[in-house]
Design an enzyme around this catalytic site. Structure first.
Site, PDB file in Angstrom:
ATOM      1  N   GLY A 114       0.822  -1.215   0.000  1.00  0.00           N
ATOM      2  CA  GLY A 114       0.000   0.000   0.000  1.00  0.00           C
ATOM      3  C   GLY A 114       0.849   1.254   0.000  1.00  0.00           C
ATOM      4  N   GLY A 165      -3.870  -2.751  -1.998  1.00  0.00           N
ATOM      5  CA  GLY A 165      -2.446  -2.540  -2.306  1.00  0.00           C
ATOM      6  C   GLY A 165      -2.136  -2.930  -3.742  1.00  0.00           C
ATOM      7  CB  SER A 192      -6.638  -0.885   7.371  1.00  0.00           C
ATOM      8  OG  SER A 192      -7.990  -0.460   7.399  1.00  0.00           O
ATOM      9  CG  ASN A 214      -5.103 -13.337  13.373  1.00  0.00           C
ATOM     10  OD1 ASN A 214      -5.469 -14.108  14.263  1.00  0.00           O
ATOM     11  ND2 ASN A 214      -5.757 -13.189  12.236  1.00  0.00           N
ATOM     12  CE1 TYR A 253      -9.216   2.833   8.367  1.00  0.00           C
ATOM     13  CE2 TYR A 253      -9.767   5.120   8.842  1.00  0.00           C
ATOM     14  CZ  TYR A 253      -8.829   4.152   8.540  1.00  0.00           C
ATOM     15  OH  TYR A 253      -7.506   4.505   8.416  1.00  0.00           O
ATOM     16  NE  ARG A 304      -7.042   7.965   1.637  1.00  0.00           N
ATOM     17  CZ  ARG A 304      -7.081   8.424   2.871  1.00  0.00           C
ATOM     18  NH1 ARG A 304      -6.843   9.679   3.137  1.00  0.00           N
ATOM     19  NH2 ARG A 304      -7.348   7.614   3.852  1.00  0.00           N
TER      20      ARG A 304
HETATM   21  N1  UDP Z   1     -13.594  15.685  -0.954  1.00  0.00           N
HETATM   22  C1  UDP Z   1     -14.018  16.568  -1.939  1.00  0.00           C
HETATM   23  N2  UDP Z   1     -14.002  16.148  -3.235  1.00  0.00           N
HETATM   24  C2  UDP Z   1     -13.562  14.894  -3.624  1.00  0.00           C
HETATM   25  C3  UDP Z   1     -13.119  14.007  -2.623  1.00  0.00           C
HETATM   26  C4  UDP Z   1     -13.152  14.431  -1.292  1.00  0.00           C
HETATM   27  O1  UDP Z   1     -14.418  17.709  -1.648  1.00  0.00           O
HETATM   28  O2  UDP Z   1     -13.587  14.603  -4.845  1.00  0.00           O
HETATM   29  C5  UDP Z   1     -13.623  16.140   0.455  1.00  0.00           C
HETATM   30  C6  UDP Z   1     -14.289  15.148   1.419  1.00  0.00           C
HETATM   31  O3  UDP Z   1     -15.684  15.372   1.449  1.00  0.00           O
HETATM   32  C7  UDP Z   1     -13.612  15.509   2.723  1.00  0.00           C
HETATM   33  C8  UDP Z   1     -12.209  15.951   2.301  1.00  0.00           C
HETATM   34  O4  UDP Z   1     -12.288  16.242   0.912  1.00  0.00           O
HETATM   35  O5  UDP Z   1     -14.247  16.600   3.351  1.00  0.00           O
HETATM   36  C9  UDP Z   1     -11.142  14.886   2.522  1.00  0.00           C
HETATM   37  O6  UDP Z   1     -11.614  13.689   1.994  1.00  0.00           O
HETATM   38  P1  UDP Z   1     -10.757  12.351   1.909  1.00  0.00           P
HETATM   39  O7  UDP Z   1     -11.627  11.331   1.270  1.00  0.00           O
HETATM   40  O8  UDP Z   1      -9.463  12.650   1.283  1.00  0.00           O
HETATM   41  O9  UDP Z   1     -10.439  11.885   3.394  1.00  0.00           O
HETATM   42  P2  UDP Z   1     -11.077  12.122   4.846  1.00  0.00           P
HETATM   43  O10 UDP Z   1     -10.197  13.142   5.458  1.00  0.00           O
HETATM   44  O11 UDP Z   1     -12.507  12.610   4.721  1.00  0.00           O
HETATM   45  O12 UDP Z   1     -10.987  10.807   5.487  1.00  0.00           O
END
Ligand code: UDP
Length: 327
Positions: free
Chosen positions: A11, A37, A76, A100, A146, A187
């Protein structure tokens, strides 16, 4: 020579950990079931005599022959999109997988460090988040699989420490970025950069006023190394306190990529935390650690990485190995 087992080795973070521990002179055993990964992250390590790899799911019994000094549990799914798609695997790897590995650590008398997360704070009512804050988590919301697996993980690690005197370490990781993130993991950073590279609009969720604080991967890896080598057993935040709204972040990406992509607004996903910023006072005091890489510098390196990927990679919607695990 000391031996370290890295779970989630293929990963994003696991592969950087393998690099770092090999550079430090360790023998590194990587383990990954390759759901999220990708072997391409560790392809360069197979020529190294001190590297071994097992394709294995740590949610089932883990056997490693011979001596083991350290275990780093980084297996994860870790992006909201991933753990929404594979919630049961996410719950299992954080709970059964950790169990584990704690058993393995006991058997080998190894020190174990587990990857926890700022998600244990949920949608926080305390800002910035320090390690003494208990969090605000909805167990039955979409992120519950999670968040609660990681909270259970922390509880179990402390129990093994208290009952079996196991040497344990817990890191709470805040948003981290850098080369080898998956372009399609949902993300925000790969999403925005991918959209810019494909000439699409950047999708900001909600009104973009929610905040995150992004840490460059090299800084995080240094923090992990120092925590592992320290004698501190309680949870430790590692992250970069440089906080930014997602709306501003989108503008930074447009500037970085030199594109003139439009920013469009979509619904905020359920349970999306409104604020996130680590209080790193504990890491500063006990590890002498703080982040060194400014976002402008880290983003450039990361952008160059994403630009170097093939078109195939750029347009791939989903990770190839998900299908095998939908059951
Ligand atoms: N986000 C966004 N547009 C995208 C993807 C994510 O505005 O295309 C926002 C999401 O709603 C969150 C922030 O960016 O508020 C970070 O999201 P990410 O999924 O990176 O991780 P998180 O910190 O929420 O676990």
């Amino acid at each position: 020579m000391k031996t370290v087992l890295v779970t989630g080795a293929a990963g994003f973070l696991g592969s950087h950990l393998c690099d770092r521990f090999l550079a430090e002179g360790f023998k590194v055993i990587g383990m990954d079931n390759l759901i999220t990964g990708d072997l391409k992250n560790i392809d360069h390590l197979f020529k190294e005599g001190r590297f071994e790899f097992y394709r294995h799911d740590v949610s089932t019994f883990v056997h490693i022959p011979g001596r083991l000094d350290y275990i780093l549990h980084f297996a994860s799914p870790a992006s909201p999109i991933d753990y929404l798609k594979i919630p049961i695997q996410t719950l299992k790897v954080g709970s059964l997988g950790t169990h584990n590995l704690l058993g393995l650590a006991r058997a080998k008398q190894a020190r174990i460090l587990v990857a926890s997360t700022s998600e244990v704070y949920g949608d926080p009512m305390v800002h910035p988040q320090n390690e003494d804050y208990f969090g605000n988590v909805n167990p039955v919301g979409p992120r519950g699989v999670y968040d609660e697996a990681k909270r259970f993980q922390e509880a179990m690690v402390m129990a093994y420490h208290r009952i079996h005197n196991l040497e344990t370490r817990i890191i709470r990781i805040f948003n981290t970025y850098g080369p080898r993130m998956r372009l399609n993991d949902g993300r925000v950073l790969p999403a925005f950069i991918g959209q810019a590279l494909r000439g699409e609009d950047l999708t900001v969720f909600g009104d973009g006023s929610q905040t995150r604080s992004f840490c460059y991967v090299d800084d995080l890896i240094e923090g992990i190394f120092r925590l592992l080598m320290s004698d501190y057993v309680y949870p430790m935040n590692i992250g970069n306190p440089d906080e930014i709204t997602i709306g501003e972040f989108a503008k930074e990406i447009v500037q970085l990529t030199g594109t003139d992509q439009k920013i469009v607004y979509k619904d905020l996903p359920e349970g999306d935390p409104m604020k996130r910023q680590p209080d790193i006072g504990r890491a500063q005091e006990l590890l002498g650690w703080e982040p060194k890489v400014h976002r402008s510098e880290g983003l450039k390196i990361t952008y160059d990485y994403f630009r170097s990927l093939s078109n195939d990679e750029l347009y791939k919607k989903e990770h190839k190995n998900f299908d095998a695990y939908f059951r």
